[in-house]
Design an enzyme around this catalytic site. Structure first.
Site, PDB file in Angstrom:
ATOM      1  N   TYR A 193       9.739   1.204  -5.489  1.00 24.99           N
ATOM      2  CA  TYR A 193       9.157   2.613  -5.609  1.00 24.99           C
ATOM      3  C   TYR A 193      10.381   3.463  -5.006  1.00 24.99           C
ATOM      4  O   TYR A 193      10.208   4.678  -5.565  1.00 24.99           O
ATOM      5  CB  TYR A 193       8.191   2.577  -4.623  1.00 24.99           C
ATOM      6  N   GLU A 207      -1.428  -2.389  -4.437  1.00 22.98           N
ATOM      7  CA  GLU A 207      -0.924  -3.718  -5.021  1.00 22.98           C
ATOM      8  C   GLU A 207      -0.856  -5.001  -4.006  1.00 22.98           C
ATOM      9  O   GLU A 207      -0.798  -6.090  -4.508  1.00 22.98           O
ATOM     10  CB  GLU A 207       0.423  -3.149  -5.663  1.00 22.98           C
TER      11      GLU A 207
END
Length: 406
Positions: free
Chosen positions: A95, A137
């Protein structure tokens, strides 16, 4: 939490994203892959070439910006993307890389209009959005690993059987190499196949819907070979599976994922509609309904012709065994010997004569086909909550003028 000024700045950029969103996301992907070519082992190269992935990301960024003060509104979208991320092996450490390159792309495309204040606001917003994805997630990784027979990452499976369904579609029956149980799944879900065909620099990952009801000792996927034409290259993975992978070979799979699933808690009639290889999740749903419910079922399949009709005999056998299943076939081109129920395309006028309007509708197929079905259902005044569909690849929109479902 974001402060009111940051929220105000993010919302003020929404009109800009409408205009420049896809340019920003295309620039983002180009820059990120240049700086981090190892990520090409994760992303679908074909979706990049065709522009599907940048469009999908632009839509997601736009939705996040428009709802930055109430991200819970887009949680269904987040969960759909998170399923794919979990199936691909996207991890928290990815990310910051995405954030750095996305902010860089915004500045590159908008130039002086991307002031330090705007970039700082987007940096804060991205941090919040990334945290939401990472949290969702993480729960998905944990869930898939803790299921009986579940696992994290990729697991080796043997191709136990390879069955040619039509000249261009083949089913693969996959059993775990370790001999241990496999995780169950929801009808409509998919697994991800990871391969590295000879001559390819990077690994390639593809999602394939499971094409049988859960509960067997194997997973089955049914893959259409994408041969390509003058406008697009042949599919790297589908061609590899058809031409190179044989019975006894090993494939690496992620655990089942996906949010396009059959609601098994209802008793209302169900209508399943598929086009081409879009029948794969429909077959899983159909077999599950027949095994575990008493609901009335209508199944409609559209194919280019009899020769392209996948699993025709299988569905006919099910219809013979279960009177509550009504099956219809539509061929784009047909002959007098084809015995299809309609030639041409599915339309609202014909559809309304064969389906219970109180049905739950599920459909999958090529995007133009799905656009036509979606608009037909709206023409029939089917409530939006009764309409469910699956995109193969990055999510798009069906809310546009229906095009020719060719």
């Amino acid at each position: 939490m974001l402060d009111s000024r940051t929220i105000e700045i993010i919302k003020s950029t929404v009109p800009v994203l409408e205009v420049h969103g896809e340019t920003i996301t295309r620039t983002f992907y180009q820059t990120m892959f240049k700086n981090h070519p190892e990520l090409l082992n994760i992303f679908n190269h074909a979706n990049q070439r065709q522009g599907k992935q940048p469009t999908a990301l632009a839509n997601a960024v736009y939705a996040a910006a428009a709802n930055i003060d109430a991200l819970e509104r887009i949680l269904p979208v987040v969960r759909g993307i998170a399923h794919k991320h979990r199936a691909l092996g996207i991890l928290p450490e990815h990310y910051p890389i995405v954030g750095e390159n996305l902010l860089g792309a915004i500045k590159t495309v908008l130039g002086e209009a991307a002031t330090d204040e705007i970039i700082e606001a987007w940096s804060k917003a991205y941090g919040i959005i990334a945290d939401v994805f990472i949290s969702v997630e993480s729960d998905m990784y944990e869930h898939s690993e803790q299921l009986p027979g579940g696992w994290r990452g990729f697991r080796r499976f043997i191709v136990d059987r390879k069955v040619q369904e039509t000249a261009e579609a083949t089913s693969f029956y996959l059993v775990p190499q370790d001999g241990n149980p496999i995780a169950t799944y929801e009808p409509g879900q998919y697994i991800t196949v990871k391969v590295k065909p000879e001559g390819q620099e990077f690994t390639h990952l593809r999602h394939y819907s499971l094409s049988t009801a859960p509960g067997a000792a194997y997973y089955r996927i049914t893959v259409k070979r994408e041969d390509g034409d003058a406008n697009r290259p042949a599919g790297i993975v589908s061609t590899y599976l058809h031409q190179r992978v044989q019975e006894g070979d090993i494939l690496e799979l992620s655990a089942p994922a996906g949010d396009f699933t059959l609601n098994q808690n209802l008793q209302s009639p169900v209508t399943l509609i598929s086009g081409g290889v879009g029948l794969t999740p429909m077959i899983s749903m159909l077999e599950t309904l027949l095994q575990h419910s008493e609901r009335e079922i209508v199944y409609i399949h559209a194919a280019r012709s009899r020769e392209h009709h996948i699993m025709k005999e299988h569905v006919e056998a099910l219809a013979a065994d279960f009177p509550r299943l009504k099956c219809y076939t539509v061929y784009e081109t047909s002959t007098a010997d084809d015995l299809c129920d309609k030639s041409g395309y599915i339309d609202a006028t014909w559809l309304s004569t064969i389906v219970p309007l109180q049905s739950d509708f599920y459909f999958c197929g090529p995007v133009p086909f799905m656009q036509a079905i979606y608009h037909a259902l709206h023409e029939m005044n089917v409530p939006e909550e009764n309409i469910h569909y699956e995109f193969f690849g990055p999510a798009g929109s069906l809310d546009s003028s229906a095009s020719n479902p060719n």
